[in-house]
Design a protein around this motif. Sequence first.
Motif, PDB file in Angstrom:
ATOM      1  N   ARG A   1       0.828  -1.205   0.000  1.00 41.61           N
ATOM      2  CA  ARG A   1       0.000   0.000   0.000  1.00 41.61           C
ATOM      3  C   ARG A   1       0.864   1.257   0.000  1.00 41.61           C
ATOM      4  N   GLY A   2       2.168   1.110  -0.161  1.00 36.56           N
ATOM      5  CA  GLY A   2       3.059   2.262  -0.189  1.00 36.56           C
ATOM      6  C   GLY A   2       3.543   2.722   1.173  1.00 36.56           C
ATOM      7  N   LEU A   3       3.201   1.971   2.229  1.00 37.29           N
ATOM      8  CA  LEU A   3       3.596   2.398   3.572  1.00 37.29           C
ATOM      9  C   LEU A   3       5.098   2.296   3.789  1.00 37.29           C
ATOM     10  N   GLY A   4       5.709   1.201   3.339  1.00 35.30           N
ATOM     11  CA  GLY A   4       7.159   1.048   3.486  1.00 35.30           C
ATOM     12  C   GLY A   4       7.903   2.166   2.769  1.00 35.30           C
ATOM     13  N   ARG A   5       7.461   2.479   1.557  1.00 37.80           N
ATOM     14  CA  ARG A   5       8.066   3.570   0.775  1.00 37.80           C
ATOM     15  C   ARG A   5       7.911   4.902   1.507  1.00 37.80           C
ATOM     16  N   ALA A   6       6.706   5.177   2.036  1.00 40.46           N
ATOM     17  CA  ALA A   6       6.468   6.441   2.730  1.00 40.46           C
ATOM     18  C   ALA A   6       7.295   6.532   4.011  1.00 40.46           C
ATOM     19  N   LEU A   7       7.424   5.430   4.730  1.00 41.82           N
ATOM     20  CA  LEU A   7       8.202   5.436   5.970  1.00 41.82           C
ATOM     21  C   LEU A   7       9.681   5.705   5.699  1.00 41.82           C
ATOM     22  N   ILE A   8      10.260   4.997   4.734  1.00 46.26           N
ATOM     23  CA  ILE A   8      11.705   5.129   4.511  1.00 46.26           C
ATOM     24  C   ILE A   8      12.054   6.475   3.865  1.00 46.26           C
ATOM     25  N   THR A   9      11.206   6.952   2.950  1.00 46.21           N
ATOM     26  CA  THR A   9      11.499   8.266   2.372  1.00 46.21           C
ATOM     27  C   THR A   9      11.282   9.364   3.416  1.00 46.21           C
ATOM     28  N   GLY A  10      10.281   9.181   4.263  1.00 47.12           N
ATOM     29  CA  GLY A  10      10.028  10.170   5.310  1.00 47.12           C
ATOM     30  C   GLY A  10      11.183  10.302   6.280  1.00 47.12           C
ATOM     31  N   ILE A  11      11.741   9.178   6.699  1.00 47.53           N
ATOM     32  CA  ILE A  11      12.826   9.254   7.682  1.00 47.53           C
ATOM     33  C   ILE A  11      14.130   9.729   7.051  1.00 47.53           C
ATOM     34  N   THR A  12      14.399   9.341   5.820  1.00 45.57           N
ATOM     35  CA  THR A  12      15.647   9.784   5.189  1.00 45.57           C
ATOM     36  C   THR A  12      15.576  11.243   4.749  1.00 45.57           C
ATOM     37  N   ASP A  13      14.369  11.749   4.495  1.00 54.60           N
ATOM     38  CA  ASP A  13      14.249  13.174   4.148  1.00 54.60           C
ATOM     39  C   ASP A  13      14.743  14.061   5.278  1.00 54.60           C
ATOM     40  N   GLY A  14      14.685  13.574   6.507  1.00 53.50           N
ATOM     41  CA  GLY A  14      15.154  14.356   7.639  1.00 53.50           C
ATOM     42  C   GLY A  14      16.626  14.161   7.965  1.00 53.50           C
ATOM     43  N   ALA A  15      17.320  13.366   7.158  1.00 54.09           N
ATOM     44  CA  ALA A  15      18.732  13.072   7.432  1.00 54.09           C
ATOM     45  C   ALA A  15      19.633  14.205   6.948  1.00 54.09           C
ATOM     46  N   ASP A  16      20.662  14.502   7.728  1.00 52.65           N
ATOM     47  CA  ASP A  16      21.673  15.472   7.317  1.00 52.65           C
ATOM     48  C   ASP A  16      22.730  14.821   6.436  1.00 52.65           C
ATOM     49  N   GLU A  17      22.825  13.503   6.495  1.00 52.82           N
ATOM     50  CA  GLU A  17      23.852  12.774   5.754  1.00 52.82           C
ATOM     51  C   GLU A  17      23.482  12.726   4.265  1.00 52.82           C
ATOM     52  N   PRO A  18      24.493  12.610   3.381  1.00 49.08           N
ATOM     53  CA  PRO A  18      24.228  12.591   1.938  1.00 49.08           C
ATOM     54  C   PRO A  18      23.823  11.232   1.394  1.00 49.08           C
ATOM     55  N   ARG A  19      23.871  10.197   2.231  1.00 48.69           N
ATOM     56  CA  ARG A  19      23.533   8.859   1.750  1.00 48.69           C
ATOM     57  C   ARG A  19      22.969   8.015   2.881  1.00 48.69           C
ATOM     58  N   SER A  20      22.400   6.892   2.481  1.00 49.15           N
ATOM     59  CA  SER A  20      21.770   5.974   3.433  1.00 49.15           C
ATOM     60  C   SER A  20      22.248   4.563   3.147  1.00 49.15           C
ATOM     61  N   ILE A  21      22.391   3.777   4.215  1.00 49.92           N
ATOM     62  CA  ILE A  21      22.759   2.368   4.079  1.00 49.92           C
ATOM     63  C   ILE A  21      21.822   1.526   4.932  1.00 49.92           C
ATOM     64  N   LEU A  22      21.714   0.262   4.557  1.00 41.50           N
ATOM     65  CA  LEU A  22      20.878  -0.681   5.288  1.00 41.50           C
ATOM     66  C   LEU A  22      21.333  -2.092   4.960  1.00 41.50           C
ATOM     67  N   SER A  23      20.844  -3.046   5.739  1.00 44.81           N
ATOM     68  CA  SER A  23      21.070  -4.449   5.406  1.00 44.81           C
ATOM     69  C   SER A  23      19.724  -5.130   5.295  1.00 44.81           C
ATOM     70  N   ALA A  24      19.659  -6.118   4.402  1.00 44.60           N
ATOM     71  CA  ALA A  24      18.436  -6.880   4.157  1.00 44.60           C
ATOM     72  C   ALA A  24      18.827  -8.316   3.856  1.00 44.60           C
ATOM     73  N   LEU A  25      17.881  -9.210   4.006  1.00 43.94           N
ATOM     74  CA  LEU A  25      18.153 -10.600   3.637  1.00 43.94           C
ATOM     75  C   LEU A  25      18.615 -10.650   2.191  1.00 43.94           C
ATOM     76  N   ASP A  26      19.644 -11.429   1.924  1.00 42.16           N
ATOM     77  CA  ASP A  26      20.224 -11.530   0.582  1.00 42.16           C
ATOM     78  C   ASP A  26      19.410 -12.518  -0.249  1.00 42.16           C
ATOM     79  N   THR A  27      18.186 -12.106  -0.554  1.00 36.79           N
ATOM     80  CA  THR A  27      17.282 -12.893  -1.374  1.00 36.79           C
ATOM     81  C   THR A  27      16.411 -11.934  -2.161  1.00 36.79           C
ATOM     82  N   GLU A  28      15.873 -12.397  -3.264  1.00 35.57           N
ATOM     83  CA  GLU A  28      14.985 -11.533  -4.043  1.00 35.57           C
ATOM     84  C   GLU A  28      13.639 -11.499  -3.334  1.00 35.57           C
ATOM     85  N   SER A  29      13.338 -10.377  -2.706  1.00 32.55           N
ATOM     86  CA  SER A  29      12.138 -10.231  -1.893  1.00 32.55           C
ATOM     87  C   SER A  29      11.449  -8.918  -2.247  1.00 32.55           C
ATOM     88  N   PRO A  30      10.194  -8.760  -1.836  1.00 31.37           N
ATOM     89  CA  PRO A  30       9.533  -7.462  -2.043  1.00 31.37           C
ATOM     90  C   PRO A  30      10.287  -6.313  -1.367  1.00 31.37           C
TER      91      PRO A  30
END
Length: 194
Positions: free
Chosen positions: A123-152
């Motif tokens: 429903r776009g909630l994950g997209r809205a959450l991650i863009t919302g939190i990174t929009d407030g970041a002072d840093e020029p980039r973002s990193i994360l870790s995820a399961l190394d599998t093709e997933s949604p």
Amino acid sequence: MRHTSGHHHPDPRAVSIGPLDLAARVDEALAVQALAFGLTDDEVAVRHHIVLRHLTMTGARALGATTDEGDRLVGFVYGMPNDRTQWWSTVVHPYLRQEGHDAWLGDAFVITELHVLPAFQNRGLGRALITGITDGADEPRSILSALDTESPARALYRSLGYRDLARRVRFPSASCPYVVMGAHLPLRRSPDTP
């Protein structure tokens, strides 16, 4: 920010996204994570202490997705500016160094957790959450870790501009390999944006 399922009458599944007092709602958040990520009660208990410790870090913040009716937490994201001395960074650093990407650990905002209840996904909630939190970041980039599998989740991260920096990353407590991904900020607003 509101997200609805498109009905014209009041929708009990209508959701708003905004700042989240994660320390006050940590049990609710971990219940969301347990359902979304498949955690055992023991894993939830361990993560409870980790989340509270993370929230003491400078710059740590969270957003939540809550139902308009009942204020039920159905999704959340939290993160913080990366600190190379923290456990996550010390684990992923050798993998990033091997791929020539260890500079990504500096001046980056880490997405620590992002989870949405299965009934509220797509429903776009994950997209809205991650863009919302990174929009407030002072840093020029973002990193994360995820399961190394093709997933949604991984498809979502790619659509936002994250790319693989290191694969087959092994965390001591995890049975499956992870991928470390990075994106320049701001994140893409639509999957079609280059």
